[in-house]
Motif scaffolding. Sequence first.
Motif, PDB file in Angstrom:
ATOM      1  N   GLN A 119       0.812  -1.212   0.000  1.00 37.38           N
ATOM      2  CA  GLN A 119       0.000   0.000   0.000  1.00 37.38           C
ATOM      3  C   GLN A 119       0.851   1.269   0.000  1.00 37.38           C
ATOM      4  O   GLN A 119       0.376   2.332  -0.385  1.00 37.38           O
ATOM      5  CB  GLN A 119      -0.956  -0.010   1.199  1.00 37.38           C
ATOM      6  CG  GLN A 119      -1.861  -1.239   1.146  1.00 37.38           C
ATOM      7  CD  GLN A 119      -2.967  -1.193   2.167  1.00 37.38           C
ATOM      8  OE1 GLN A 119      -3.729  -0.255   2.211  1.00 37.38           O
ATOM      9  NE2 GLN A 119      -3.060  -2.224   3.003  1.00 37.38           N
ATOM     10  N   LEU A 120       2.102   1.140   0.451  1.00 39.25           N
ATOM     11  CA  LEU A 120       2.978   2.310   0.395  1.00 39.25           C
ATOM     12  C   LEU A 120       3.582   2.478  -0.985  1.00 39.25           C
ATOM     13  O   LEU A 120       3.918   3.582  -1.396  1.00 39.25           O
ATOM     14  CB  LEU A 120       4.117   2.164   1.417  1.00 39.25           C
ATOM     15  CG  LEU A 120       3.841   2.629   2.839  1.00 39.25           C
ATOM     16  CD1 LEU A 120       5.005   2.285   3.735  1.00 39.25           C
ATOM     17  CD2 LEU A 120       3.580   4.122   2.867  1.00 39.25           C
ATOM     18  N   THR A 121       3.746   1.373  -1.698  1.00 40.11           N
ATOM     19  CA  THR A 121       4.470   1.467  -2.965  1.00 40.11           C
ATOM     20  C   THR A 121       3.568   1.458  -4.192  1.00 40.11           C
ATOM     21  O   THR A 121       4.032   1.755  -5.285  1.00 40.11           O
ATOM     22  CB  THR A 121       5.466   0.299  -3.096  1.00 40.11           C
ATOM     23  OG1 THR A 121       4.756  -0.919  -2.912  1.00 40.11           O
ATOM     24  CG2 THR A 121       6.575   0.403  -2.081  1.00 40.11           C
ATOM     25  N   ASP A 122       2.284   1.142  -4.017  1.00 41.19           N
ATOM     26  CA  ASP A 122       1.446   1.043  -5.223  1.00 41.19           C
ATOM     27  C   ASP A 122       1.337   2.367  -5.969  1.00 41.19           C
ATOM     28  O   ASP A 122       1.398   2.406  -7.199  1.00 41.19           O
ATOM     29  CB  ASP A 122       0.059   0.474  -4.882  1.00 41.19           C
ATOM     30  CG  ASP A 122      -0.645   1.242  -3.776  1.00 41.19           C
ATOM     31  OD1 ASP A 122      -0.091   2.265  -3.319  1.00 41.19           O
ATOM     32  OD2 ASP A 122      -1.737   0.830  -3.359  1.00 41.19           O
ATOM     33  N   ALA A 123       1.240   3.457  -5.195  1.00 39.58           N
ATOM     34  CA  ALA A 123       1.136   4.754  -5.856  1.00 39.58           C
ATOM     35  C   ALA A 123       2.447   5.091  -6.569  1.00 39.58           C
ATOM     36  O   ALA A 123       2.448   5.673  -7.658  1.00 39.58           O
ATOM     37  CB  ALA A 123       0.785   5.837  -4.843  1.00 39.58           C
ATOM     38  N   LEU A 124       3.577   4.696  -5.958  1.00 34.99           N
ATOM     39  CA  LEU A 124       4.870   4.922  -6.610  1.00 34.99           C
ATOM     40  C   LEU A 124       4.916   4.186  -7.944  1.00 34.99           C
ATOM     41  O   LEU A 124       5.321   4.737  -8.964  1.00 34.99           O
ATOM     42  CB  LEU A 124       6.007   4.410  -5.717  1.00 34.99           C
ATOM     43  CG  LEU A 124       6.294   5.187  -4.435  1.00 34.99           C
ATOM     44  CD1 LEU A 124       7.275   4.423  -3.570  1.00 34.99           C
ATOM     45  CD2 LEU A 124       6.835   6.552  -4.782  1.00 34.99           C
ATOM     46  N   ALA A 125       4.474   2.939  -7.903  1.00 39.19           N
ATOM     47  CA  ALA A 125       4.518   2.142  -9.129  1.00 39.19           C
ATOM     48  C   ALA A 125       3.603   2.729 -10.191  1.00 39.19           C
ATOM     49  O   ALA A 125       3.923   2.707 -11.381  1.00 39.19           O
ATOM     50  CB  ALA A 125       4.130   0.705  -8.832  1.00 39.19           C
ATOM     51  N   ALA A 126       2.474   3.274  -9.763  1.00 39.54           N
ATOM     52  CA  ALA A 126       1.529   3.800 -10.741  1.00 39.54           C
ATOM     53  C   ALA A 126       2.011   5.120 -11.335  1.00 39.54           C
ATOM     54  O   ALA A 126       1.775   5.400 -12.506  1.00 39.54           O
ATOM     55  CB  ALA A 126       0.154   3.990 -10.101  1.00 39.54           C
ATOM     56  N   HIS A 127       2.660   5.948 -10.517  1.00 40.50           N
ATOM     57  CA  HIS A 127       3.013   7.283 -10.997  1.00 40.50           C
ATOM     58  C   HIS A 127       4.456   7.393 -11.477  1.00 40.50           C
ATOM     59  O   HIS A 127       4.780   8.292 -12.233  1.00 40.50           O
ATOM     60  CB  HIS A 127       2.779   8.318  -9.899  1.00 40.50           C
ATOM     61  CG  HIS A 127       1.333   8.557  -9.614  1.00 40.50           C
ATOM     62  ND1 HIS A 127       0.594   9.500 -10.276  1.00 40.50           N
ATOM     63  CD2 HIS A 127       0.480   7.959  -8.758  1.00 40.50           C
ATOM     64  CE1 HIS A 127      -0.659   9.488  -9.830  1.00 40.50           C
ATOM     65  NE2 HIS A 127      -0.746   8.550  -8.910  1.00 40.50           N
ATOM     66  N   GLN A 128       5.322   6.530 -10.965  1.00 41.35           N
ATOM     67  CA  GLN A 128       6.722   6.628 -11.355  1.00 41.35           C
ATOM     68  C   GLN A 128       7.199   5.269 -11.826  1.00 41.35           C
ATOM     69  O   GLN A 128       7.965   4.586 -11.153  1.00 41.35           O
ATOM     70  CB  GLN A 128       7.556   7.127 -10.166  1.00 41.35           C
ATOM     71  CG  GLN A 128       7.086   8.497  -9.711  1.00 41.35           C
ATOM     72  CD  GLN A 128       7.728   8.947  -8.420  1.00 41.35           C
ATOM     73  OE1 GLN A 128       8.510   8.232  -7.804  1.00 41.35           O
ATOM     74  NE2 GLN A 128       7.398  10.150  -7.999  1.00 41.35           N
ATOM     75  N   PRO A 129       6.709   4.860 -12.990  1.00 39.56           N
ATOM     76  CA  PRO A 129       6.998   3.503 -13.460  1.00 39.56           C
ATOM     77  C   PRO A 129       8.481   3.231 -13.663  1.00 39.56           C
ATOM     78  O   PRO A 129       8.884   2.073 -13.723  1.00 39.56           O
ATOM     79  CB  PRO A 129       6.230   3.419 -14.792  1.00 39.56           C
ATOM     80  CG  PRO A 129       5.871   4.804 -15.147  1.00 39.56           C
ATOM     81  CD  PRO A 129       5.851   5.607 -13.902  1.00 39.56           C
ATOM     82  N   HIS A 130       9.284   4.294 -13.744  1.00 46.25           N
ATOM     83  CA  HIS A 130      10.709   4.061 -13.975  1.00 46.25           C
ATOM     84  C   HIS A 130      11.407   3.531 -12.723  1.00 46.25           C
ATOM     85  O   HIS A 130      12.506   3.012 -12.808  1.00 46.25           O
ATOM     86  CB  HIS A 130      11.381   5.348 -14.433  1.00 46.25           C
ATOM     87  CG  HIS A 130      11.213   6.462 -13.435  1.00 46.25           C
ATOM     88  ND1 HIS A 130      10.089   7.269 -13.413  1.00 46.25           N
ATOM     89  CD2 HIS A 130      11.984   6.867 -12.412  1.00 46.25           C
ATOM     90  CE1 HIS A 130      10.195   8.144 -12.411  1.00 46.25           C
ATOM     91  NE2 HIS A 130      11.328   7.915 -11.803  1.00 46.25           N
ATOM     92  N   LEU A 131      10.771   3.687 -11.569  1.00 51.30           N
ATOM     93  CA  LEU A 131      11.405   3.221 -10.331  1.00 51.30           C
ATOM     94  C   LEU A 131      11.522   1.698 -10.332  1.00 51.30           C
ATOM     95  O   LEU A 131      10.590   1.002 -10.729  1.00 51.30           O
ATOM     96  CB  LEU A 131      10.588   3.652  -9.118  1.00 51.30           C
ATOM     97  CG  LEU A 131      10.610   5.117  -8.727  1.00 51.30           C
ATOM     98  CD1 LEU A 131       9.850   5.316  -7.428  1.00 51.30           C
ATOM     99  CD2 LEU A 131      12.034   5.616  -8.573  1.00 51.30           C
ATOM    100  N   SER A 132      12.659   1.223  -9.861  1.00 47.52           N
ATOM    101  CA  SER A 132      12.814  -0.225  -9.747  1.00 47.52           C
ATOM    102  C   SER A 132      12.176  -0.676  -8.442  1.00 47.52           C
ATOM    103  O   SER A 132      11.824   0.132  -7.584  1.00 47.52           O
ATOM    104  CB  SER A 132      14.290  -0.596  -9.754  1.00 47.52           C
ATOM    105  OG  SER A 132      14.878  -0.148  -8.547  1.00 47.52           O
ATOM    106  N   ARG A 133      12.032  -1.962  -8.331  1.00 50.69           N
ATOM    107  CA  ARG A 133      11.484  -2.544  -7.107  1.00 50.69           C
ATOM    108  C   ARG A 133      12.288  -2.106  -5.877  1.00 50.69           C
ATOM    109  O   ARG A 133      11.725  -1.738  -4.851  1.00 50.69           O
ATOM    110  CB  ARG A 133      11.532  -4.059  -7.252  1.00 50.69           C
ATOM    111  CG  ARG A 133      10.680  -4.809  -6.274  1.00 50.69           C
ATOM    112  CD  ARG A 133      10.947  -6.284  -6.417  1.00 50.69           C
ATOM    113  NE  ARG A 133       9.879  -7.097  -6.986  1.00 50.69           N
ATOM    114  CZ  ARG A 133       8.620  -7.168  -6.543  1.00 50.69           C
ATOM    115  NH1 ARG A 133       8.240  -6.478  -5.599  1.00 50.69           N
ATOM    116  NH2 ARG A 133       7.744  -7.936  -7.073  1.00 50.69           N
ATOM    117  N   GLN A 134      13.624  -2.116  -6.057  1.00 53.37           N
ATOM    118  CA  GLN A 134      14.480  -1.722  -4.930  1.00 53.37           C
ATOM    119  C   GLN A 134      14.252  -0.263  -4.567  1.00 53.37           C
ATOM    120  O   GLN A 134      14.192   0.093  -3.393  1.00 53.37           O
ATOM    121  CB  GLN A 134      15.964  -1.926  -5.267  1.00 53.37           C
ATOM    122  CG  GLN A 134      16.423  -3.377  -5.265  1.00 53.37           C
ATOM    123  CD  GLN A 134      16.097  -4.077  -6.589  1.00 53.37           C
ATOM    124  OE1 GLN A 134      15.425  -3.510  -7.465  1.00 53.37           O
ATOM    125  NE2 GLN A 134      16.551  -5.315  -6.723  1.00 53.37           N
TER     126      GLN A 134
END
Lengths: 392, 326, 361
Positions: A119-134
């Motif tokens: 729940q903390l990272t889903d928004a990151l994944a949706a808005h900043q797709p360039h971010l890696s999992r790490q």
Amino acid sequence: MSGDRLLEIRGLCVDYGHGPDAVHAVTDADVVLHRGEVLGLAGESGSGKSTLVMAATRLLRPPGVITGGAVRLYPAVGTEVDLLEADYDVLRVLRWSQVSLVLQSAMNALNPVMTIRVQLTDALAAHQPHLSRQDRHARAVELLEMVGINSDRLSSHPHELSGGMRQRVMIAMALALQPQVVIMDEPTTALDVVTQREILEELKDLRDQLGFAILFITHDLSLLIEIADAIAVMYAGRLVERAPASALFRAPRHPYTLGLLSSFPPLHGPRTPMTGIPGSPPDLRALPSGCVFHPRCRFAFDKCAVQAPPLAVVGASNDRLAACWLQLGDGPAPAELALREPDLTEPTASANGTQTSSGPTGRPAPTERPAPTGVPERAADHEEPVQQGSTA
Amino acid sequence: MRVIARRLFFYAVTAAIAVTIDFFIPRLIPGNPVQAILSKIQGQLPSKATIHALDLQFGVNTTASLWSQYTHYWNNVLHGNLGVSTMSYPDSVGSLIRAALPYTLGLVGVATLISFVLGTAIGAIVAWKRGSWLDNLLPVVTFFQAAPYFFLAFVAVNLFAIKLGWFPSERASNVADFPAFTWTYISDVLYHAILPALTIVIASAAGWIVGMRNVMVTTMDEDYVLIAAAKGLSKRRVIWYAARNAILPSVSGFSLAIGFIVSGSLLTEIVFSYPGLGNLLLQAVSNNDYQLMQGLFLIITFAVLAANLIADFVYVFLDPRTRQEA
Amino acid sequence: MALGIGTEPTAGSGAMPGGSLPGTARSRPRAVRLPRSPKILAGLAMLAFFLLWSIIGPFVAPYSPNNIGLNSPVPLPPSAAHWLGTTNIQQDVFSQLLVGGGAMLLVAVVAGVIATALSVIVGVTAGYLGGLADDLLSMLANIFLVMPALPLLVILFGFLGKSGSNDVFLIGFIISITGWAWGARVLRAQTLSLRNRDYVDSARIIGERAWRIIFAEILPNLTPIVASSFLFTVLYAVGTYSAMAFLGMVTLPPNWSWGSMLFQAATNNAELSGYWWWYIPPGLLIALLGTSLVLLNFGIDEFINPRLRAAGLSRRTGSRRQARALRSQQFALTPVLIEAAGAAATGPAPTGGSVRAGGPA
Ligand SMILES: Nc1ncnc2c1ncn2[C@@H]1O[C@H](COP(=O)(O)OP(=O)(O)OP(=O)(O)O)[C@@H](O)[C@H]1O
Ligand code: SF4
Ligand SMILES: [Mg+2]
């Protein structure tokens, strides 16, 4: 805290339902939030605070319908988005990256079957797709630590956290994309007093560090003096007064604000008897004529039942507005409503509340913008758009 | 895992009660089933031992105490000895069931899985698109929810097997006896299974659609779904956030539904002359083969309990709140 | 359990256990105002039709449901004399349909009444008493819930023999034994939540007797759920009776039923030979009778939980365009309907009536 506007709500009208049975939950509301400002939105339960902010973000659930007004977001100086005209995809980009939300009960606002990490990272994944999992993981750790929670809680589920921790997680979540506005709808109401205080302190620190603006909803005015730069008061779906926080506290200008203030034991200063407000809020389906507050107002006079007072500037400085005939030159205001304001020459004065635009006096005008396309009336931007409280 | 332990205990009790019911029904209901059985298998000269076993099984002509009959019964059940079938004497009930069980497990298991997945997915979408034309689907779904499985099976056979000739109308394969696991055989079995499976899916999906739709509608009002949208997640992900929660009552409702579905599927088998437990049940009924009926009752009950246990595991896996120890 | 009828009460259909009911806030018994929803109206109309059918059916049947002495080796298709054709032994299908509704409805109503009574007794007792009694009764209900009913009924009726399976009341009774548990579970949950309401507490504090509290305070508030559970059991019994008839467990004459017609059709491979007039009408009638009950149940569900209603907004909407915009709105996208005279529909202009007053200057 610069003075330029970030979120501008103009003449917003919101109904629940449609047709003759519609509940007019918000009527002609004007609220302007400036960059970095903490604006408190106060009012009795049912006065339309949540409705106002949820409608402004287009998150209001059915049967809510927006029936009038405009909501503009200025993501950067010189850019403008009309949230009421935006479609889902436009909103999707702005949501959370510009405007995030903290609700009253974190228990309900956190998905019970998903881990805090997700729940903390889903928004990151949706808005900043360039971010890696790490990267996302690192950011999640950072966010949790920001609100004082150990990162080993990342794999916990919401039910394994205490109420205070959950609300902290919510706040961390809301800050994940460093939005410019965080809307907080009674973020501490569900917590005990001690936790409430802790979280408020943390929030203030975070605000100072990160500089986001907060629209803080509560019916506890005493909370707002701690955190808000300015306060807007709502009654029956209308804004009835707005002012810098300290001014509103020391010298309310609207009888309703006065009543609200005397419903709480004052935190500072001498004890006064708690008087509160007699009667109960009106039926939003069939509002009283004239000033909607007149059936409960102990200062009401003839005109009040006939004509609705507009929300207009009162006094010398343009950062105080009230919707009351007493303040608009119809006879002298009673002493309680004419107390001397605290000294406004202090720097806090620039943090003026819902002051809706930069007038010729006061703060420097925001960068001159071209009038938004298709909205020629915006040329009148430099007027204080005081509106007659239209009593339907 | 305390939840699972509790459920296991509950299933054990239920299984024991099923065995007890099986034991007592012939003793409580008037009539002498052994006579009926013996008259059925007349001319096949049942041995003394067989007759004695029958007497003990049904509690007639025996001096043994009820308790010793009961323990004897349990002993038989635990050793997989469910008696002999009168209609295909001297085959044992166990061997008949063993031959039919794989077909039913395969058909009903796969069909139920497909119907659950399909039904919940459709239910979630109907709820999400509330107010759109998809709402018109609900009355249609209502009809399928109320139509007997076997009626739908009739229509399916007539339409797809007879009129259109797309699928075979009956049996599980074209070969009478099980040859070997060759691809031709497997594909033949799958081909034969499509139509009955389709019938079961269509008949049972309606329940999942309505159940999921109703829970999903309620779940979409939850704050966490609103927050998911407020985060700017993709629509698909927002639906997933809601559906992931809304599916929980469907999984826990599985125990209620599975009984219906199994019963309906058994009747569907009959229409398709599918060589599973349903057909066996029909034969048992039409031949008054008591021991076969009893054996089928036990096996079907155990299978349903096993399906429930699987659903419980899935539930625990899906809902972290149940995983909490203490 | 509705053997052959796919009416599994998956969670969410039916009352939400623990959910609040409209009208439960007050203690005084009130007549339940059934909403005039299209579902309820359609369900009631269909049900009335089936009742009428079953009552007058036997009197208006043109032929005896049994052999009518025609001479043909195969079923005859519909004709002027035989509206729905004949069976392989030359029975009039239409007459069988007219005669075949009564016994089934009677079984269903008997089963519904007994099962509902059982579920009220068990559910309310368990919910009201709590503790060990609750644990035991709940366990009992759960056992009946997971045990598959069809094979159980098969052994019961198998040992009873054909004589037992002709007694309508006995069949109804036995079906009800396998069909009460679901209602009991839902009623227990609702009783549990009612028990903790203020007015029940206060009744207990002033020393009302338990049975008085149950009858005066709790039962009236359970009415919608009891109704829903009754309908559900009736539906279950219709399905179960049809399934048993379909297995040939109900002797044919004199107890004609739509299920036994399907049994006959199946044993004579009607579906393989294309004798549609033989199996479509009885199957359709069972399905439609079931549909009417499901519709009624939906209506009650929507009464209990108004959120389930199809369209979220009041029906008295303005223009059709608005109505459509409001009905088909997307999630998390509040509709904007600004009606400014002459202005664009969703323009950002302030509402028509607003007046700009003097500025700060
Ligand atoms: N779904 C709805 N249907 C009809 N009226 C509603 C609905 N939701 C809210 N209202 C009404 O709209 C008004 C405003 O509600 P809102 O929740 O915005 O108030 P609030 O100021 O946030 O109150 P609180 O402090 O209790 O959160 C209330 O009078 C409420 O009764
Ligand atoms: S306008 Fe009149 S009624 Fe309204 S608040 Fe002022 S004094 Fe009271
Ligand atoms: Mg609120």
